[in-house]
Scaffold this active site. Structure first.
Site, short mmCIF file in Angstrom:
data_model
loop_
_atom_site.label_atom_id
_atom_site.label_comp_id
_atom_site.label_asym_id
_atom_site.label_seq_id
_atom_site.Cartn_x
_atom_site.Cartn_y
_atom_site.Cartn_z
N HIS A 91 0.88 -1.19 0.00
CA HIS A 91 0.00 0.00 0.00
C HIS A 91 0.91 1.23 0.00
O HIS A 91 1.69 1.42 -0.93
CB HIS A 91 -0.93 -0.11 1.22
CG HIS A 91 -2.04 0.88 1.29
ND1 HIS A 91 -2.44 1.67 0.24
CD2 HIS A 91 -2.86 1.22 2.33
CE1 HIS A 91 -3.44 2.44 0.62
NE2 HIS A 91 -3.71 2.19 1.90
N HIS B 296 -2.78 -2.30 -9.55
CA HIS B 296 -3.69 -1.66 -8.63
C HIS B 296 -4.97 -2.48 -8.58
O HIS B 296 -5.39 -3.02 -9.59
CB HIS B 296 -4.02 -0.23 -9.11
CG HIS B 296 -4.53 0.63 -8.02
ND1 HIS B 296 -5.84 0.64 -7.64
CD2 HIS B 296 -3.89 1.51 -7.20
CE1 HIS B 296 -5.99 1.49 -6.64
NE2 HIS B 296 -4.83 2.02 -6.36
N ASP C 207 2.68 5.34 -6.91
CA ASP C 207 3.95 5.21 -6.19
C ASP C 207 5.16 5.03 -7.09
O ASP C 207 6.28 5.06 -6.60
CB ASP C 207 3.88 4.01 -5.24
CG ASP C 207 2.94 4.29 -4.09
OD1 ASP C 207 3.07 5.37 -3.51
OD2 ASP C 207 2.10 3.43 -3.79
#
Ligand code: ACO
Length: 436
Positions: free
Chosen positions: A275, A314, A370
């Site tokens: 995460h 994702h 990210d």
């Protein structure tokens, strides 16, 4: 089978082949059925009734929410109806924070008041600094900030009054204001540098940069490009509907715990490498790969499932994460000021291969938020341990908005999932000496 029932409602017909019985359950707005409507499906009267089995909640809506909309197939992200790219381009983090929390963009005077309130709650009690002093010199920044947030609950006992909207608002302001202070103190602790107190006349991100990087002079001025880049990154990270950490916030909040304790729990969920810890994991991965020449070997390991390509994939986006493309543009502006991050070449080559290879195409694996954010943070002078903290600061807004929504929602009760018990049946206790 979906159908219009006799009263004109959309219904779903279910046939239980065990009993031959037919059931009709209502289809509600959003194409959902109530899981409790399945409970009527029974083999006999003593039967508990049918449940839905959904480990990891991949197909379960736990709430109705008006905060954030995501269309994962089309790569759309909106806060309160506003497209993320418009907000990133034209707004500020605190303006977006107001929008997410209150549902509407503020007028100028509402914005001024909100910024003033946040700015004047940035200080933390000196005992919090003593607490942070107690950590080892190499303590991970996320562990320190989580502890600091949890400790804040002991300073504000009125925060337990979670059903009082004005008490809630007070804690919301405090948390948004104090997170950067705690984060900067954790960073300075790691460096062995004295803490820099907040400067209330600076913007949210300029104050944060000042607390982080000012050394030995009172006229440190953060680069406006970096100040704005950080603000954009904060906007992009402010909320993302019912993800792992937000769900943690809601689950803890559902027991009526105070928001500091709930937020510390949400931060714990964010910390993991799958995460919010992914940006740290991306940087460690890029550093480990070391050079473009080593990419083929690395990709072989990914294809053989010995590695994950961190920063890719994702649960919701099955297209390019819209935040990733904005971050990629921001990275170019930051590198103009800081110099190019040498790991960028490795990242670009990994992306090029992944976007063209069957393994990734078949699984809809695109860069997520990210993948590039860590490269920017590193170029700005942040160590990898600060990356999840840099995620938690803006996400505090989303967690708190979702917590508010939960407490205002009459349908919500304490979160308590069911299980399917697969252990041994009842048996009698045997003393240790008699156990075979
Ligand atoms: N690298 C290689 N293969 C991957 C990756 C990856 N990053 N992500 C998923 N896959 C593969 C899986 O092996 C699986 O393949 P299979 O069907 O052949 O078994 C398939 O894609 C589906 O993956 P799941 O793990 O089932 O997808 P899930 O929705 O459960 O996980 C997650 C999503 C956790 C984000 C995953 O893609 C991942 O681990 N990514 C890397 C970590 C990361 O970047 N996390 C940040 C997410 S964004 C955020 O939290 C802010």
């Amino acid at each position: 089978m979906a159908d219009k029932g006799s009263e004109g409602k959309n219904t779903l017909s279910i046939r239980d082949n065990r009993t031959g019985r037919d059931y009709e359950v209502d289809i509600l707005e959003g194409d959902v059925i109530r899981a409790m409507d399945l409970r009527q499906i029974k083999v006999d009267d003593g039967d508990f009734g049918m449940m839905a089995y959904d480990p990891a909640f991949t197909n379960t809506a736990s709430t109705r929410s008006a905060v954030t909309f995501i269309d994962g197939d089309k790569g759309i992200l909106r806060y309160r109806g506003y497209q993320i790219d418009q907000l990133a381009e034209r707004s500020t983090h605190l303006e977006v924070a107001y929008l997410i929390l209150k549902g509407e963009l503020p007028t100028q005077s509402e914005l001024d008041d909100f910024v003033h309130e946040v700015t004047f709650h940035t200080y933390v009690h000196e005992n919090i600094t003593d607490l942070l002093e107690g950590f080892r010199y190499d303590a991970h920044a996320m562990g320190m900030v989580i502890s600091g947030v949890a400790a804040l609950s002991t300073f504000y006992p009125e925060a337990k009054d979670v059903h009082d909207p004005s008490a809630r608002w007070q804690q919301i302001i405090r948390l948004i204001a104090k997170l950067p202070t705690l984060a900067a103190y954790a960073f300075r602790h790691h460096r062995g540098l004295p803490y820099v107190y907040p400067e209330n006349e600076l913007s949210y991100t300029a104050n944060f940069l000042n607390m982080l990087f000012r050394i030995g002079t009172r006229d440190y001025k953060p680069s406006p490009v970096l100040e704005r880049a950080l603000d954009i990154l904060f906007i992009l990270h402010a909320d993302h509907e019912q993800n792992c950490s937000t769900t943690a916030m809601r689950v803890i909040g559902s027991s009526n715990a105070d928001p500091y304790s709930a937020l510390a729990g949400a931060m714990g969920a964010l910390y993991g490498p799958l995460h919010g810890g992914a940006n740290e994991a991306v940087l460690r991965m890029l550093t480990r790969i070391g050079s473009v020449d080593n990419i083929p070997d690395f990709m072989d390991r990914v294809r053989n499932r010995e590695e994950r390509l961190m920063g890719f994939g994702h649960r919701v986006y099955k297209a390019y994460d819209p935040r990733a493309s904005i971050i990629k543009r921001t990275a170019d502006e930051v590198f103009e000021v800081t110099g190019r991050n040498p790991l960028l070449d490795i990242a670009l080559e990994l992306e090029r291969i992944a976007l063209n290879e069957d393994y990734f195409i078949e699984r809809d694996l695109y860069p997520n938020v990210d993948f590039y954010s860590g490269l920017i943070y590193q170029a700005m002078g942040f160590p990898v341990e600060m990356f999840p903290v840099l995620f938690a600061i803006p996400r505090t807004v989303g967690w708190l908005a979702q917590w508010e929504e939960l407490l205002e929602d009459p349908e919500q009760r304490i979160a308590r999932p069911r299980q399917v018990y697969v252990g041994v049946d009842g048996r009698d206790f045997v003393p240790p000496g008699d156990r075979g």
